[in-house]
Design a protein around this motif. Structure first.
Motif, PDB file in Angstrom:
ATOM      1  N   LEU A  33     -39.452 -10.573  10.808  1.00 31.96           N
ATOM      2  CA  LEU A  33     -39.178 -11.896  10.232  1.00 31.96           C
ATOM      3  C   LEU A  33     -37.878 -12.490  10.758  1.00 31.96           C
ATOM      4  O   LEU A  33     -37.822 -13.662  11.129  1.00 31.96           O
ATOM      5  CB  LEU A  33     -39.107 -11.816   8.706  1.00 31.96           C
ATOM      6  CG  LEU A  33     -40.414 -11.568   7.955  1.00 31.96           C
ATOM      7  CD1 LEU A  33     -40.140 -11.365   6.476  1.00 31.96           C
ATOM      8  CD2 LEU A  33     -41.372 -12.726   8.167  1.00 31.96           C
ATOM      9  N   ILE A  34     -36.827 -11.659  10.799  1.00 29.41           N
ATOM     10  CA  ILE A  34     -35.488 -12.158  11.115  1.00 29.41           C
ATOM     11  C   ILE A  34     -35.132 -11.992  12.581  1.00 29.41           C
ATOM     12  O   ILE A  34     -34.526 -12.872  13.187  1.00 29.41           O
ATOM     13  CB  ILE A  34     -34.429 -11.461  10.225  1.00 29.41           C
ATOM     14  CG1 ILE A  34     -34.645 -11.835   8.764  1.00 29.41           C
ATOM     15  CG2 ILE A  34     -33.021 -11.827  10.653  1.00 29.41           C
ATOM     16  CD1 ILE A  34     -33.714 -11.176   7.802  1.00 29.41           C
ATOM     17  N   GLY A  35     -35.468 -10.844  13.145  1.00 30.99           N
ATOM     18  CA  GLY A  35     -35.145 -10.595  14.541  1.00 30.99           C
ATOM     19  C   GLY A  35     -33.881  -9.785  14.734  1.00 30.99           C
ATOM     20  O   GLY A  35     -33.773  -9.019  15.673  1.00 30.99           O
ATOM     21  N   ALA A  36     -32.913  -9.923  13.874  1.00 23.76           N
ATOM     22  CA  ALA A  36     -31.646  -9.190  13.995  1.00 23.76           C
ATOM     23  C   ALA A  36     -31.667  -8.006  13.036  1.00 23.76           C
ATOM     24  O   ALA A  36     -31.911  -8.167  11.841  1.00 23.76           O
ATOM     25  CB  ALA A  36     -30.478 -10.109  13.677  1.00 23.76           C
ATOM     26  N   SER A  78     -36.620 -17.527   0.347  1.00 26.03           N
ATOM     27  CA  SER A  78     -35.547 -18.069  -0.508  1.00 26.03           C
ATOM     28  C   SER A  78     -34.255 -18.207   0.276  1.00 26.03           C
ATOM     29  O   SER A  78     -33.550 -19.211   0.165  1.00 26.03           O
ATOM     30  CB  SER A  78     -35.312 -17.158  -1.714  1.00 26.03           C
ATOM     31  OG  SER A  78     -36.406 -17.174  -2.572  1.00 26.03           O
ATOM     32  N   GLN A  79     -33.926 -17.203   1.068  1.00 24.19           N
ATOM     33  CA  GLN A  79     -32.710 -17.256   1.883  1.00 24.19           C
ATOM     34  C   GLN A  79     -32.801 -18.356   2.942  1.00 24.19           C
ATOM     35  O   GLN A  79     -31.822 -19.035   3.218  1.00 24.19           O
ATOM     36  CB  GLN A  79     -32.453 -15.896   2.539  1.00 24.19           C
ATOM     37  CG  GLN A  79     -32.006 -14.836   1.576  1.00 24.19           C
ATOM     38  CD  GLN A  79     -31.800 -13.478   2.230  1.00 24.19           C
ATOM     39  OE1 GLN A  79     -31.854 -13.332   3.446  1.00 24.19           O
ATOM     40  NE2 GLN A  79     -31.573 -12.458   1.407  1.00 24.19           N
ATOM     41  N   MET A  80     -33.980 -18.538   3.527  1.00 26.15           N
ATOM     42  CA  MET A  80     -34.156 -19.590   4.534  1.00 26.15           C
ATOM     43  C   MET A  80     -33.974 -20.980   3.902  1.00 26.15           C
ATOM     44  O   MET A  80     -33.331 -21.853   4.488  1.00 26.15           O
ATOM     45  CB  MET A  80     -35.543 -19.514   5.192  1.00 26.15           C
ATOM     46  CG  MET A  80     -35.731 -18.318   6.104  1.00 26.15           C
ATOM     47  SD  MET A  80     -34.568 -18.301   7.488  1.00 26.15           S
ATOM     48  CE  MET A  80     -33.446 -17.014   6.999  1.00 26.15           C
ATOM     49  N   ARG A  81     -34.526 -21.174   2.719  1.00 25.26           N
ATOM     50  CA  ARG A  81     -34.349 -22.460   2.027  1.00 25.26           C
ATOM     51  C   ARG A  81     -32.883 -22.689   1.710  1.00 25.26           C
ATOM     52  O   ARG A  81     -32.358 -23.787   1.881  1.00 25.26           O
ATOM     53  CB  ARG A  81     -35.183 -22.496   0.749  1.00 25.26           C
ATOM     54  CG  ARG A  81     -36.646 -22.796   0.981  1.00 25.26           C
ATOM     55  CD  ARG A  81     -37.364 -23.076  -0.324  1.00 25.26           C
ATOM     56  NE  ARG A  81     -37.342 -21.963  -1.251  1.00 25.26           N
ATOM     57  CZ  ARG A  81     -38.213 -20.968  -1.266  1.00 25.26           C
ATOM     58  NH1 ARG A  81     -39.200 -20.949  -0.392  1.00 25.26           N
ATOM     59  NH2 ARG A  81     -38.120 -19.997  -2.141  1.00 25.26           N
ATOM     60  N   LYS A  82     -32.214 -21.642   1.273  1.00 34.47           N
ATOM     61  CA  LYS A  82     -30.792 -21.762   0.941  1.00 34.47           C
ATOM     62  C   LYS A  82     -29.975 -22.093   2.188  1.00 34.47           C
ATOM     63  O   LYS A  82     -29.109 -22.962   2.158  1.00 34.47           O
ATOM     64  CB  LYS A  82     -30.300 -20.452   0.322  1.00 34.47           C
ATOM     65  CG  LYS A  82     -28.866 -20.484  -0.109  1.00 34.47           C
ATOM     66  CD  LYS A  82     -28.447 -19.168  -0.733  1.00 34.47           C
ATOM     67  CE  LYS A  82     -26.988 -19.176  -1.074  1.00 34.47           C
ATOM     68  NZ  LYS A  82     -26.530 -17.880  -1.549  1.00 34.47           N
ATOM     69  N   ARG A  83     -30.269 -21.432   3.295  1.00 35.46           N
ATOM     70  CA  ARG A  83     -29.546 -21.709   4.545  1.00 35.46           C
ATOM     71  C   ARG A  83     -29.787 -23.126   5.026  1.00 35.46           C
ATOM     72  O   ARG A  83     -28.931 -23.734   5.657  1.00 35.46           O
ATOM     73  CB  ARG A  83     -29.947 -20.711   5.624  1.00 35.46           C
ATOM     74  CG  ARG A  83     -29.317 -19.364   5.422  1.00 35.46           C
ATOM     75  CD  ARG A  83     -29.496 -18.469   6.636  1.00 35.46           C
ATOM     76  NE  ARG A  83     -29.097 -17.126   6.273  1.00 35.46           N
ATOM     77  CZ  ARG A  83     -29.880 -16.061   6.350  1.00 35.46           C
ATOM     78  NH1 ARG A  83     -31.106 -16.178   6.795  1.00 35.46           N
ATOM     79  NH2 ARG A  83     -29.443 -14.889   5.977  1.00 35.46           N
ATOM     80  N   GLY A  84     -30.964 -23.657   4.748  1.00 38.17           N
ATOM     81  CA  GLY A  84     -31.271 -25.028   5.142  1.00 38.17           C
ATOM     82  C   GLY A  84     -30.403 -26.050   4.426  1.00 38.17           C
ATOM     83  O   GLY A  84     -30.173 -27.146   4.920  1.00 38.17           O
TER      84      GLY A  84
END
Length: 191
Positions: A33-36, A78-84
């Protein structure tokens, strides 16, 4: 009662064992999902913490792996929405340009305005409040007060002039922030 405790203890031990067994698969899914890998490890840790806190909602005997993957996936989104919604400002450039006028001046100005408004004759105060604060048109205010539209306009004009005298207002520069804070906050938006 001791049988209930031993059953609960066995269930908790089984939950922990199954959760630990799912870690490699959770990590692989997080990396996909993240890559890192470092961020994936953080995501897996967040997932495990949430699962541990919510283990009472897990139905024993069902697929714990699917349950954990669902938690991980939801946490990721949830983290992706928050980062947006967040803005990266590691150098502090954006933060340096942000400024807000002190609130206390607005409160003091409003208090002075209320005192000045209270000194006006009742008919002028009423006309100003109806048109200026309540949003009525001159025509509506004249109907409410039972007088001509021209009378309402005259009362408002005299009331405004009297307020300007009482509050020592000579022009638009007398509104808003004081002379000391205005240059600081307006300079912040120039960059």
């Amino acid at each position: 009662m001791s049988a209930d405790r031993s059953t609960a203890g066995a269930a908790a031990a089984g939950f922990k064992r199954d959760m630990i067994a799912a870690l490699p698969n959770l990590r692989a899914f997080a990396v996909s999902l993240i890559g890192a890998s470092d961020k994936a490890d953080d995501l897996v840790q967040d997932t495990i913490m949430k699962a541990w806190a919510k283990q009472d909602s897990f139905t024993h005997g069902t697929n714990i792996k699917a349950w954990l993957f669902t938690i991980l996936r939801n946490e990721f989104y949830s983290q992706m929405r928050k980062r947006g919604r967040e803005v990266q400002d590691s150098e502090g450039t954006l933060t340096e340009r942000l400024s807000v006028h002190p609130e206390q001046y607005g409160s003091l100005d409003m208090r002075d305005f209320r005192r000045a408004l209270d000194t006006l004759p009742e008919d002028q105060r009423e006309a100003l409040i109806l048109v200026g604060a309540s949003g009525f048109s001159y025509e509506e205010a004249s109907e409410i007060c039972g007088c001509a539209v021209g009378t309402i306009k005259s009362r408002i004009n005299r009331g405004r002039q009297k307020l300007q005298e009482i509050l020592y207002i000579e022009g638009p520069s007398d509104y808003g922030p004081d002379a000391l804070s205005a240059p600081v906050t307006s300079q912040a938006f120039v960059a």
